[in-house]
Design a protein around this motif. Structure first.
Motif, PDB file in Angstrom:
ATOM      1  N   ALA A  56      49.831  42.884  39.007  1.00  0.00           N
ATOM      2  CA  ALA A  56      49.580  44.320  38.866  1.00  0.00           C
ATOM      3  C   ALA A  56      48.108  44.678  39.005  1.00  0.00           C
ATOM      4  N   ILE A  57      47.214  43.712  38.853  1.00  0.00           N
ATOM      5  CA  ILE A  57      45.772  43.990  38.863  1.00  0.00           C
ATOM      6  C   ILE A  57      45.068  43.208  39.969  1.00  0.00           C
ATOM      7  N   ASP A  58      45.793  42.948  41.021  1.00  0.00           N
ATOM      8  CA  ASP A  58      45.283  42.123  42.120  1.00  0.00           C
ATOM      9  C   ASP A  58      43.969  42.671  42.682  1.00  0.00           C
ATOM     10  N   SER A  59      43.967  43.925  43.088  1.00  0.00           N
ATOM     11  CA  SER A  59      42.795  44.533  43.712  1.00  0.00           C
ATOM     12  C   SER A  59      41.632  44.631  42.740  1.00  0.00           C
ATOM     13  N   GLN A  60      41.906  45.001  41.495  1.00  0.00           N
ATOM     14  CA  GLN A  60      40.851  45.135  40.494  1.00  0.00           C
ATOM     15  C   GLN A  60      40.189  43.792  40.221  1.00  0.00           C
ATOM     16  N   ILE A  61      40.974  42.717  40.152  1.00  0.00           N
ATOM     17  CA  ILE A  61      40.429  41.382  39.914  1.00  0.00           C
ATOM     18  C   ILE A  61      39.526  40.965  41.067  1.00  0.00           C
ATOM     19  N   LEU A  62      39.968  41.252  42.294  1.00  0.00           N
ATOM     20  CA  LEU A  62      39.171  40.893  43.470  1.00  0.00           C
ATOM     21  C   LEU A  62      37.810  41.576  43.438  1.00  0.00           C
ATOM     22  N   VAL A  63      37.800  42.879  43.196  1.00  0.00           N
ATOM     23  CA  VAL A  63      36.535  43.622  43.165  1.00  0.00           C
ATOM     24  C   VAL A  63      35.651  43.134  42.018  1.00  0.00           C
ATOM     25  N   ASN A  64      36.226  42.928  40.842  1.00  0.00           N
ATOM     26  CA  ASN A  64      35.448  42.451  39.691  1.00  0.00           C
ATOM     27  C   ASN A  64      34.823  41.089  39.976  1.00  0.00           C
ATOM     28  N   LYS A  65      35.614  40.210  40.624  1.00  0.00           N
ATOM     29  CA  LYS A  65      35.102  38.864  40.911  1.00  0.00           C
ATOM     30  C   LYS A  65      33.967  38.912  41.922  1.00  0.00           C
ATOM     31  N   MET A  66      34.090  39.765  42.938  1.00  0.00           N
ATOM     32  CA  MET A  66      33.025  39.881  43.935  1.00  0.00           C
ATOM     33  C   MET A  66      31.767  40.522  43.334  1.00  0.00           C
ATOM     34  N   GLU A  67      31.950  41.511  42.470  1.00  0.00           N
ATOM     35  CA  GLU A  67      30.809  42.148  41.815  1.00  0.00           C
ATOM     36  C   GLU A  67      30.099  41.168  40.893  1.00  0.00           C
ATOM     37  N   GLU A  68      30.872  40.312  40.224  1.00  0.00           N
ATOM     38  CA  GLU A  68      30.268  39.296  39.365  1.00  0.00           C
ATOM     39  C   GLU A  68      29.508  38.271  40.197  1.00  0.00           C
ATOM     40  N   SER A 479      37.872  37.739  33.799  1.00  0.00           N
ATOM     41  CA  SER A 479      38.589  38.253  32.644  1.00  0.00           C
ATOM     42  C   SER A 479      39.539  39.365  33.064  1.00  0.00           C
ATOM     43  N   LYS A 480      40.572  39.534  32.288  1.00  0.00           N
ATOM     44  CA  LYS A 480      41.521  40.595  32.577  1.00  0.00           C
ATOM     45  C   LYS A 480      40.854  41.941  32.319  1.00  0.00           C
ATOM     46  N   PRO A 481      40.823  42.815  33.308  1.00  0.00           N
ATOM     47  CA  PRO A 481      40.106  44.084  33.144  1.00  0.00           C
ATOM     48  C   PRO A 481      40.739  44.961  32.071  1.00  0.00           C
ATOM     49  N   ASN A 482      39.849  45.632  31.311  1.00  0.00           N
ATOM     50  CA  ASN A 482      40.342  46.529  30.262  1.00  0.00           C
ATOM     51  C   ASN A 482      40.906  47.816  30.851  1.00  0.00           C
ATOM     52  N   SER A 483      40.288  48.287  31.931  1.00  0.00           N
ATOM     53  CA  SER A 483      40.757  49.512  32.579  1.00  0.00           C
ATOM     54  C   SER A 483      41.108  49.213  34.031  1.00  0.00           C
ATOM     55  N   LEU A 484      42.037  49.961  34.561  1.00  0.00           N
ATOM     56  CA  LEU A 484      42.496  49.753  35.935  1.00  0.00           C
ATOM     57  C   LEU A 484      42.051  50.947  36.776  1.00  0.00           C
ATOM     58  N   ASP A 485      40.866  50.818  37.407  1.00  0.00           N
ATOM     59  CA  ASP A 485      40.317  51.892  38.239  1.00  0.00           C
ATOM     60  C   ASP A 485      40.761  51.789  39.693  1.00  0.00           C
TER      61      ASP A 485
END
Length: 539
Positions: A56-68, A479-485
């Protein structure tokens, strides 16, 4: 299931190895299924848990990982585009890609490749040729659609990242690409890929009506190849032959004729190591050959070496004249299939600089007789080294620092030191087992020592129960994102999915069409119409 097995399932999943195959591999590593302490069902359940965590959070995880990754990896660039809160496009390039582009930006190939992925995104690599004459990727991107706006966004990210345009960009005949390139790139020359053109040739000439009687001249492919694959043909002759070919086959109005990262870098690193540590075999006693072996990569040197050998054994001095301050000499070359040809060269007596023969620049060609004559002149003038001005930088062996490709901190993991320690511990244990070999006594001694260390660790570290999601977060590195933007894209059908037949290429379409029975006008012989629609008077 122990952590080591969980980690093995995760890495197998990342490598596109299913849980059943992963279980078989793990069983073989342990000797048999009895030593696995688990079943294939456990592996499947672990794969399911990973999918549930990411789904359910595929795209958010990808962006977070690249930003990190941008925080911890120097020179890493990442851009993304949203459309209605959904991930539309991504663009990324690291320091290795930037270094490659700096040195190999003369010609860049660009194409959108369709892959069967969950969201039907198009994979878009920017590819150049490195100093080993191998493909090197300078940018990877994914876009949702192939519109001019998407390509313009992509090219703007490209310019923001690299700051300069390539000398030439090669694409297929996509009109959206052409529009975006014209708007964003102001100086880069846009050329069409010959491979894509050749793939479309059969479909474009299927209805061609040759206006010639000679059977040999009716072979379109043979005539076409003689024109487009001839590197020695002059532009004026090319235009004449091309015009005649279009006229003969009635194609004058056809617009068609008018117009994989880490494995790759591992191969580049291997070629770098071979160039540094392996000295190529020299075939002559000329010092200029030895100098070339120290300047160029091994791949390019082998080409240069052929030219030097040809200069030594195939070229001879025909005559020499002097005119004031200029020395004129004629070099004759022995050719196997063509008549002997000569080439004139000049050298100023008042200076040590040689003048290049017209069209024989080392930068312009890597193959052909002109370079052989250049090396003959060097030998005749006792020049032991290739002049620096004739050595093209992109083919040198020392332009890409070897340590740059060997760096491992490219993933933005802030606990990279912890990961390195874990890898070193497992490596030390594996080395000890390898050194002991089949000595059962020594193996028992090692086992007892490892058990003692384990007992000490248990005494110092209190046992903690980690939730399933926490374990997965440690393995994934995000980490699992707290919010799903950022919302996931709708899951699309794979290309060709749900159809009775697979999608066929333009070449296959042309072949199938060519086998169909064609209409022929009995009045004029045209394949465009029958006798009823012919404008020619019936007799």
């Amino acid at each position: 299931m122990r952590y080591a097995k969980k980690l093995f399932v995760y890495h197998s999943t990342v490598s596109n190895i299913g849980p059943t195959k992963a279980y078989e591999v793990y069983s073989n590593m342990k000797g048999s299924e009895k030593n696995v302490q688990g079943t294939v069902i456990d592996f499947r359940n672990r794969k399911r848990d990973l999918n549930v965590f990411i789904n359910a959070i595929d795209s958010q995880i990808l962006v977070n990982k690249m930003e990190e990754r941008k925080k911890y990896v120097p020179g890493f660039s990442f851009e993304y585009k949203l459309e209605k809160s959904q991930l539309h496009s991504i663009f990324l390039a690291d320091e290795v890609a930037k270094c490659n582009y700096k040195e190999f930006s003369d010609v860049i190939s660009f194409d959108a490749t369709y892959r069967t992925n969950r969201y039907n995104l198009k994979f878009v690599p920017f590819t150049g040729i490195d100093n080993h004459r191998r493909c090197v990727t300078v940018v990877v991107a994914m876009i949702r659609d192939e519109t001019a706006e998407s390509y313009k966004w992509l090219f703007n990210c490209f310019m923001k990242t690299f700051g300069k345009e390539p000398n030439m960009i090669v694409t297929d005949q996509d009109k959206s690409m052409a529009i975006a390139i014209k708007e964003v790139f102001k100086t880069a020359k846009h050329r069409l890929c010959m491979w894509h053109i050749m793939r479309k040739v059969p479909s474009k000439i299927q209805e061609a009506n040759p206006n010639i009687e000679d059977k040999q001249e009716k072979d379109f492919k043979k005539r076409f190849d003689k024109i487009v694959w001839n590197m020695y043909i002059e532009p004026t002759i090319f235009e004449e032959k091309w015009e005649k070919l279009m006229d003969d086959f009635s194609l004058k109005n056809d617009s068609c004729f008018e117009s994989a990262m880490l494995k790759q870098r591992s191969k580049q690193q291997s070629l770098d190591v071979q160039t540094i540590k392996k000295n190529p075999k020299l075939l002559t006693l000329l010092r200029i050959e030895k100098h070339a072996s120290k300047v160029y990569t091994n791949t390019v040197f082998l080409i240069i070496q052929q030219e030097i050998v040809a200069a030594l054994y195939k070229c001879s001095l025909d005559k020499m004249d002097k005119e004031e301050y200029t020395e004129i000499f004629v070099v004759k070359e022995k050719l196997e299939k063509r008549k002997e040809c000569s080439n004139e060269g000049k050298k100023n007596e008042g200076s040590n600089e040689e003048k290049k023969d017209e069209g024989s620049s080392m930068e312009d060609k890597r193959e052909g007789s002109n370079e052989e004559k250049e090396y003959f002149k060097y030998k005749n003038d006792n020049i032991d080294e290739i002049p620096e001005k004739y050595i093209m930088r992109r083919w040198r062996r020392d332009i890409i620092p070897p340590e740059l490709r060997s760096r491992r901190n490219r993933y933005g993991n802030e606990n990279i030191d912890v990961q390195n320690s874990i890898n070193e511990i497992t490596s030390v244990v594996d080395d000890c087992v390898e050194l002991i070999g089949q000595d059962e006594t020594m193996l028992q001694v090692l086992l007892e020592k490892v058990k003692m260390v384990k007992k000490e660790v248990k005494a110092q570290v209190p046992k903690q129960f980690k939730k399933k999601d926490v374990v997965i977060q440690e393995m994934v590195g995000v980490s699992k994102p707290n919010s799903l933007d950022i919302q996931n894209l709708p899951v699309g059908r794979y290309k060709g999915c749900g159809k009775d037949k697979r999608l066929i290429s333009g070449k296959e379409k042309g072949i199938l069409e060519s086998k169909k029975r064609k209409i022929t006008c009995s009045n004029c012989g045209s394949h465009e119409h029958n006798c009823r629609g012919c404008d020619k008077d019936k007799r």
